[in-house]
Design a protein around this motif. Structure first.
Motif, mmCIF file in Angstrom:
data_model
loop_
_atom_site.group_PDB
_atom_site.id
_atom_site.type_symbol
_atom_site.label_atom_id
_atom_site.label_comp_id
_atom_site.label_asym_id
_atom_site.label_seq_id
_atom_site.Cartn_x
_atom_site.Cartn_y
_atom_site.Cartn_z
ATOM 1 N N LEU A 1 38.958 47.724 48.689
ATOM 2 C CA LEU A 1 38.436 46.505 49.710
ATOM 3 C C LEU A 1 37.926 45.483 49.246
ATOM 4 O O LEU A 1 37.215 44.661 49.740
ATOM 5 N N ILE A 2 38.335 45.137 47.909
ATOM 6 C CA ILE A 2 38.178 43.910 47.312
ATOM 7 C C ILE A 2 39.528 43.359 47.120
ATOM 8 O O ILE A 2 40.431 44.195 46.512
ATOM 9 N N LYS A 3 39.788 42.022 47.243
ATOM 10 C CA LYS A 3 41.036 41.316 46.832
ATOM 11 C C LYS A 3 40.723 40.194 46.254
ATOM 12 O O LYS A 3 40.003 39.311 46.462
ATOM 13 N N ALA A 4 41.542 40.151 44.969
ATOM 14 C CA ALA A 4 41.307 38.927 44.112
ATOM 15 C C ALA A 4 41.858 37.715 44.862
ATOM 16 O O ALA A 4 43.084 37.774 45.023
ATOM 17 N N GLY A 5 41.175 36.675 44.902
ATOM 18 C CA GLY A 5 41.634 35.336 45.436
ATOM 19 C C GLY A 5 40.339 34.251 45.515
ATOM 20 O O GLY A 5 39.339 34.767 45.374
ATOM 21 N N VAL A 6 40.745 33.119 46.017
ATOM 22 C CA VAL A 6 39.832 32.172 46.434
ATOM 23 C C VAL A 6 40.295 31.667 47.799
ATOM 24 O O VAL A 6 41.530 31.024 47.896
ATOM 25 N N THR A 7 39.808 32.088 48.826
ATOM 26 C CA THR A 7 40.369 31.586 50.046
ATOM 27 C C THR A 7 39.063 31.166 51.148
ATOM 28 O O THR A 7 37.851 31.432 50.607
ATOM 29 N N GLY A 8 39.342 31.220 52.400
ATOM 30 C CA GLY A 8 38.230 30.668 53.341
ATOM 31 C C GLY A 8 37.036 29.715 52.879
ATOM 32 O O GLY A 8 37.478 28.659 52.426
ATOM 33 N N GLU A 9 35.903 30.143 52.934
ATOM 34 C CA GLU A 9 34.788 29.275 52.819
ATOM 35 C C GLU A 9 34.570 28.962 51.142
ATOM 36 O O GLU A 9 34.445 27.745 50.984
ATOM 37 N N LEU B 1 48.924 33.212 37.355
ATOM 38 C CA LEU B 1 50.456 33.290 37.033
ATOM 39 C C LEU B 1 50.797 34.650 36.632
ATOM 40 O O LEU B 1 49.936 35.161 35.689
ATOM 41 N N SER B 2 51.860 35.096 36.593
ATOM 42 C CA SER B 2 52.538 36.346 36.120
ATOM 43 C C SER B 2 53.585 35.992 35.052
ATOM 44 O O SER B 2 54.075 34.994 35.144
ATOM 45 N N PRO B 3 53.795 37.013 34.116
ATOM 46 C CA PRO B 3 53.349 38.415 33.973
ATOM 47 C C PRO B 3 52.088 38.408 33.416
ATOM 48 O O PRO B 3 51.662 37.503 32.593
ATOM 49 N N VAL B 4 51.127 39.425 33.712
ATOM 50 C CA VAL B 4 50.051 39.699 33.081
ATOM 51 C C VAL B 4 50.193 40.772 32.193
ATOM 52 O O VAL B 4 50.407 41.946 32.529
ATOM 53 N N ARG B 5 49.580 40.616 31.062
ATOM 54 C CA ARG B 5 49.335 41.951 30.008
ATOM 55 C C ARG B 5 48.552 43.129 30.474
ATOM 56 O O ARG B 5 47.659 42.813 31.006
ATOM 57 N N GLN B 6 49.022 44.212 30.374
ATOM 58 C CA GLN B 6 48.411 45.375 30.820
ATOM 59 C C GLN B 6 48.134 46.318 29.747
ATOM 60 O O GLN B 6 47.674 47.479 30.116
ATOM 61 N N TRP B 7 47.974 45.883 28.497
ATOM 62 C CA TRP B 7 47.382 46.851 27.500
ATOM 63 C C TRP B 7 45.939 46.928 27.714
ATOM 64 O O TRP B 7 45.148 45.844 27.554
ATOM 65 N N THR C 1 45.135 40.551 39.087
ATOM 66 C CA THR C 1 45.674 39.191 39.487
ATOM 67 C C THR C 1 45.713 38.795 40.582
ATOM 68 O O THR C 1 45.589 39.434 41.731
ATOM 69 N N ILE C 2 45.652 37.427 40.753
ATOM 70 C CA ILE C 2 45.789 36.888 42.221
ATOM 71 C C ILE C 2 47.509 36.961 42.774
ATOM 72 O O ILE C 2 48.297 36.149 42.071
ATOM 73 N N ARG C 3 47.483 37.959 43.561
ATOM 74 C CA ARG C 3 49.011 38.428 43.663
ATOM 75 C C ARG C 3 50.013 37.248 44.083
ATOM 76 O O ARG C 3 50.942 37.271 44.185
ATOM 77 N N GLU C 4 49.404 36.261 44.899
ATOM 78 C CA GLU C 4 50.034 35.499 45.681
ATOM 79 C C GLU C 4 50.711 34.168 44.517
ATOM 80 O O GLU C 4 51.558 33.189 44.758
ATOM 81 N N GLY C 5 50.214 34.448 43.347
ATOM 82 C CA GLY C 5 50.289 33.472 42.250
ATOM 83 C C GLY C 5 50.418 32.047 42.363
ATOM 84 O O GLY C 5 49.343 31.379 43.040
ATOM 85 N N ASP D 1 47.176 29.434 47.950
ATOM 86 C CA ASP D 1 46.383 28.071 48.543
ATOM 87 C C ASP D 1 45.369 27.617 47.142
ATOM 88 O O ASP D 1 45.116 26.616 47.163
ATOM 89 N N PHE D 2 44.750 28.788 46.533
ATOM 90 C CA PHE D 2 44.117 28.365 45.186
ATOM 91 C C PHE D 2 45.024 27.541 44.352
ATOM 92 O O PHE D 2 44.293 26.680 44.029
ATOM 93 N N TRP D 3 46.112 28.108 43.839
ATOM 94 C CA TRP D 3 46.648 27.430 43.020
ATOM 95 C C TRP D 3 47.261 26.093 43.505
ATOM 96 O O TRP D 3 46.927 25.007 42.608
ATOM 97 N N GLN D 4 47.590 25.893 44.544
ATOM 98 C CA GLN D 4 48.101 24.767 45.068
ATOM 99 C C GLN D 4 47.109 23.837 45.206
ATOM 100 O O GLN D 4 47.237 22.387 45.297
#
Length: 223
Positions: free
Chosen positions: A152-160, A187-193, A199-203, A207-210
């Motif tokens: 129920l949590i999504k990584a990102g910077v959106t909306g307000e 940005l991917s890939p992300v190390r998973q060790w 990660t922010i899946r839209e990469g 809109d955050f990166w752009q």
């Protein structure tokens, strides 16, 4: 200095303090104006299906955030810190009870770390900005309500929060340099060790990166 310490640690911590002091004394020797920490200060597993989350989160945040701050202050280090997934109970967030606990975690983080209260209304103390000399710094709270593989949590910077970011960048367009920091990579890939690979899946298409690209942000610093 991301993910420092990512463990529940007293101050002083028997058996650890000499090593931790060596690290922080080495940082202090560089004479930094301040230290930036991109989240995960504590382990933060302070919620449980059988516990009163608000009470236990209040209890352990008081203990471990106070210790974290005292260690930094003892070494004369001023700091700014983003919020990380461990600071909100650690992923995943698959139940409504776990999601409700996130609110208690964020309240505890904002209250104890005392970051600037100039973020969007629903993220006071977890998203913020400041100017230092000719440099703009913006810390984002990448843990937004939504649906993802993490629940129920999504990584990102959106909306307000995204609009707030745009406004801050516009108001500080004259800054010689601009840095944004937050806990999860874009940005991917992300190390998973020893990591869930949040990660922010839209990469770079997000809109955050752009937004950062359009406003000539020099770097995004993450945990």
């Amino acid at each position: 200095m991301p993910d420092f310490l990512n463990v529940d640690c007293d101050y002083p911590q028997e058996g650890w303090e000499a090593s931790l002091s060596y690290v922080l004394e080495s940082v202090k020797a560089e004479n930094p104006d301040f230290l930036v920490v991109a989240g995960d200060l504590v382990m933060g597993h302070w919620d449980h299906p059988d516990w009163n989350d608000e009470d236990t989160i209040s209890k352990y945040s008081q203990r471990y955030y106070t210790a974290w701050k005292n260690r930094m202050e003892h070494h004369g280090l001023r700091f700014y810190t983003s919020i990380g997934d461990h600071d909100i109970g650690d992923n995943p967030w698959r139940s409504t009870k776990k999601l409700k606990a996130v609110g208690h975690y964020k309240k505890a983080f904002a209250g104890h770390l005392d970051m600037p209260r100039n973020g969007p209304d629903h993220m006071k103390g977890t998203a913020f900005w400041w100017r230092h000399k000719d440099v703009l710094f913006i810390s984002v709270d990448v843990f937004e309500k939504g649906t993802s593989s993490q629940g129920l949590i999504k990584a990102g910077v959106t909306g307000e929060q995204l609009q707030w970011l745009k406004d801050v960048l516009l108001e500080n367009a004259d800054a010689g340099h601009k840095f944004v920091f937050g806990h999860t990579p874009v940005l991917s890939p992300v190390r998973q060790w020893s990591s869930s690979g949040l990660t922010i899946r839209e990469g770079r298409d997000s809109d955050f990166w752009q937004t950062m690209k359009a406003n000539r942000v020099d770097a995004y610093l993450c945990g």
